[in-house]
Design a protein around this motif. Structure first.
Motif, mmCIF file in Angstrom:
data_model
loop_
_atom_site.group_PDB
_atom_site.id
_atom_site.type_symbol
_atom_site.label_atom_id
_atom_site.label_comp_id
_atom_site.label_asym_id
_atom_site.label_seq_id
_atom_site.Cartn_x
_atom_site.Cartn_y
_atom_site.Cartn_z
ATOM 1 N N GLY A 1 -5.839 -3.243 9.836
ATOM 2 C CA GLY A 1 -6.579 -2.177 9.792
ATOM 3 C C GLY A 1 -6.113 -0.875 10.343
ATOM 4 O O GLY A 1 -6.979 -0.026 11.144
ATOM 5 N N ASP B 1 -9.841 -6.686 9.124
ATOM 6 C CA ASP B 1 -9.445 -5.430 8.407
ATOM 7 C C ASP B 1 -10.470 -4.369 8.935
ATOM 8 O O ASP B 1 -11.334 -4.650 9.926
ATOM 9 C CB ASP B 1 -10.020 -5.584 6.819
ATOM 10 C CG ASP B 1 -9.439 -4.500 6.158
ATOM 11 O OD1 ASP B 1 -8.373 -3.817 6.689
ATOM 12 O OD2 ASP B 1 -9.681 -4.529 4.673
ATOM 13 N N LEU C 1 -11.876 0.192 8.462
ATOM 14 C CA LEU C 1 -11.702 1.679 7.987
ATOM 15 C C LEU C 1 -12.386 2.577 8.874
ATOM 16 O O LEU C 1 -12.694 2.213 10.046
ATOM 17 C CB LEU C 1 -12.714 1.361 6.824
ATOM 18 C CG LEU C 1 -14.511 1.359 7.185
ATOM 19 C CD1 LEU C 1 -15.075 2.603 7.620
ATOM 20 C CD2 LEU C 1 -15.253 0.732 6.012
ATOM 21 N N GLY D 1 -7.786 8.733 6.453
ATOM 22 C CA GLY D 1 -7.743 7.249 6.353
ATOM 23 C C GLY D 1 -7.291 6.949 4.991
ATOM 24 O O GLY D 1 -7.242 5.494 4.829
ATOM 25 N N LEU D 2 -6.729 7.626 4.024
ATOM 26 C CA LEU D 2 -6.289 7.191 2.801
ATOM 27 C C LEU D 2 -4.744 7.768 2.716
ATOM 28 O O LEU D 2 -4.127 7.518 1.706
ATOM 29 C CB LEU D 2 -7.304 7.964 1.918
ATOM 30 C CG LEU D 2 -8.536 7.552 1.847
ATOM 31 C CD1 LEU D 2 -9.228 7.969 0.552
ATOM 32 C CD2 LEU D 2 -8.550 5.675 1.338
ATOM 33 N N SER E 1 0.848 -1.198 0.101
ATOM 34 C CA SER E 1 -0.059 0.084 0.022
ATOM 35 C C SER E 1 0.735 1.181 -0.212
ATOM 36 O O SER E 1 2.119 1.165 0.345
ATOM 37 C CB SER E 1 -0.990 -0.154 1.124
ATOM 38 O OG SER E 1 -0.290 0.244 2.441
ATOM 39 N N VAL F 1 -5.258 2.824 10.641
ATOM 40 C CA VAL F 1 -5.572 4.211 9.828
ATOM 41 C C VAL F 1 -5.023 5.311 10.831
ATOM 42 O O VAL F 1 -5.032 5.212 12.209
ATOM 43 C CB VAL F 1 -7.105 4.249 9.780
ATOM 44 C CG1 VAL F 1 -7.646 3.006 9.041
ATOM 45 C CG2 VAL F 1 -7.795 4.059 11.084
ATOM 46 N N HIS G 1 -12.336 -5.971 1.286
ATOM 47 C CA HIS G 1 -11.696 -4.735 1.623
ATOM 48 C C HIS G 1 -12.488 -4.103 2.252
ATOM 49 O O HIS G 1 -13.236 -3.169 1.425
ATOM 50 C CB HIS G 1 -10.772 -4.210 0.788
ATOM 51 C CG HIS G 1 -9.413 -4.921 0.362
ATOM 52 N ND1 HIS G 1 -8.258 -5.093 1.115
ATOM 53 C CD2 HIS G 1 -9.161 -5.809 -0.632
ATOM 54 C CE1 HIS G 1 -7.343 -5.675 0.591
ATOM 55 N NE2 HIS G 1 -7.830 -6.370 -0.572
ATOM 56 N N GLU H 1 -11.689 -0.944 3.356
ATOM 57 C CA GLU H 1 -11.402 0.207 2.828
ATOM 58 C C GLU H 1 -12.084 0.576 1.561
ATOM 59 O O GLU H 1 -12.095 1.952 1.273
ATOM 60 C CB GLU H 1 -9.932 0.466 2.898
ATOM 61 C CG GLU H 1 -9.335 0.745 4.266
ATOM 62 C CD GLU H 1 -7.839 0.939 4.250
ATOM 63 O OE1 GLU H 1 -6.973 1.162 3.111
ATOM 64 O OE2 GLU H 1 -7.045 1.133 5.322
ATOM 65 N N TYR I 1 -14.456 4.337 13.492
ATOM 66 C CA TYR I 1 -13.794 3.208 12.932
ATOM 67 C C TYR I 1 -14.342 1.876 13.246
ATOM 68 O O TYR I 1 -14.970 1.719 14.247
ATOM 69 C CB TYR I 1 -12.400 3.212 13.912
ATOM 70 C CG TYR I 1 -11.408 1.918 13.728
ATOM 71 C CD1 TYR I 1 -10.548 2.144 12.885
ATOM 72 C CD2 TYR I 1 -11.574 0.794 14.553
ATOM 73 C CE1 TYR I 1 -9.591 1.207 12.720
ATOM 74 C CE2 TYR I 1 -10.783 -0.065 14.392
ATOM 75 C CZ TYR I 1 -9.556 0.094 13.253
ATOM 76 O OH TYR I 1 -8.678 -1.102 12.990
#
Length: 399
Positions: free
Chosen positions: A163, A206, A208, A398-399, A70, A165, A259, A261, A216
């Motif tokens: 997971g 996982d 997000l 988060g990205l 990632s 973030v 996924h 996310e 979360y």
């Protein structure tokens, strides 16, 4: 006119002429807002791409095992931080194509995050289980947080971290797979302050964080349902939501876990991939109740909304992973079934959503579509492409 009054402007003009001769080449003097990278997992390389001209600018090699890699971006969007599966963390200059820093920080890692202020880079590790946090400038180690827990016999164990973030206020949040815990880390003091939430569910695999940075949500591998932590009200603990998530009249073999996310947030609804079902699920974000099921081509992996939220794009697990479907978020109709290539792995929208880039690993290509006409625009050759990441991610939680 005095001689001195002539010399001063002439001297200034000469200085400007000298500086003009020393300027960097026009190719290097460019913005980074329309740059991105394609992970080429077979060769351990990144293809740096221009999303305006839709072309590959160069390739950066020597990044190790990128089989589940990632990428995150610095807040100035010049640098890409690459999290390799082999534990390698690399900092890549997108303008020069150079690796400016690299550290082998564990034996097996699974992604990372960058703090809100951009100063810290956190990495989630399988082996040894834990989180390491580095300074983003030179990747010097700032903190090493082991993911420890006590088993049923009271013995201390290490857990895989999943997971991970970033969250507002220079916090990180992550889950412990074996322990069934969620940890919240505050990085504002001299040392990390860790808050543990235990018994959140069996084997979170996982997670997000929603675009606002408030919720979360961790998926549970060992049971149906999801675990939600409201970061505005952490005193309330972890809440179970969607207890029937993944259930149906007939359970199918799960070829690949979806996924999280890749969830789509459209209006007041969350669109999510069903586990072991050929369905996309829709939940009401007010109470997280399941409101609708949409039959689709296969088992969904990514369910992603176009930035304007009018469309939801869905990719699928093997053996149906040569297809992508497009759903109208208002009518719930499937408006297109596209064939980008064999083994579709990832999708990425341009910032305003006019185009989407889709990687097809076994076809060695990335296909770009116009999201309004749903027509193919171009193809880019890429060896075993997987993740696609564009620099505007740097400014999204988060990205």
């Amino acid at each position: 006119m005095k001689l001195n009054s002539i010399r001063k402007p002439l001297a200034g003009m000469a200085l400007l002429a000298l500086l003009a001769g020393c300027q960097t080449s026009p190719e290097a003097l460019r913005g980074t807002g329309d740059l991105g990278v394609i992970v080429e997992r077979a060769t351990g390389s990144l293809a740096v791409v221009d999303t305006s001209q839709r072309r590959v600018l160069e390739r950066v090699e020597g990044l190790g095992d990128l089989s589940h890699a990632s990428v995150k971006f610095s807040r100035d969007t010049r640098y890409a931080f690459v999290f390799g599966r082999d534990g390698g963390l690399s900092k890549v200059d997108l303008l020069t194509g150079n690796i400016t820093a690299r550290v082998m920080q564990s034996g097996n890692s699974i992604g990372g995050a960058i703090s809100q202020d951009g100063r810290l880079v956190a990495v989630a590790n399988y082996e040894p289980g834990g989180v390491k946090i580095f300074g983003s400038e030179n990747l010097e180690l700032v903190a090493d947080i082991p993911a420890t827990w006590l088993d049923e016999k009271g013995r201390e164990q290490r857990s895989k971290v999943v997971g991970l973030v970033d969250a507002p206020g220079n916090h990180f949040v992550y889950s412990l797979f074996e322990a069934g815990e969620i940890h919240l880390v505050d990085m504002n003091g001299e040392a990390p302050e860790v808050t543990r939430f235990t018994d959140v569910g069996e084997n979170p695999y996982d997670a997000l964080i929603d675009p606002s940075g408030r919720y979360y949500i961790a998926g549970l591998f060992g049971e149906d349902g999801l675990a939600l932590l409201d970061l505005w009200h952490t005193e309330a603990g972890v809440q179970r939501i969607l207890p029937d998530y993944g259930r149906g009249d007939e359970r199918l073999p799960v070829y690949k876990m979806p996924h999280l996310e890749g969830w789509a947030m459209a209006g007041n609804e969350a669109w999510l991939p069903a586990v072991g079902r050929h369905e996309v699920l829709i939940a009401d974000k007010d109470d997280w109740s399941l409101t609708e099921r949409i039959p689709v081509h296969g088992q969904p992996i990514f369910v992603m909304s176009r930035p304007d939220e009018r469309q939801v794009w869905v990719s699928f697990a093997h053996p149906d992973n040569d297809v992508v479907q497009v759903i109208d978020s208002e009518t719930r109709d499937i408006v297109a079934t596209l064939s980008p290539g064999k083994a579709v792995l990832h999708m990425e929208f341009t910032p305003r959503g006019e185009h989407v880039w889709i990687s097809a690993r076994d076809s060695d290509r990335v296909t770009v579509y116009d999201t309004h006409t749903l027509e193919e625009i171009t193809r880019l050759e890429s060896e075993s492409p997987s993740g696609i990441f564009f620099t505007p991610r740097a400014h999204r939680i988060g990205l």
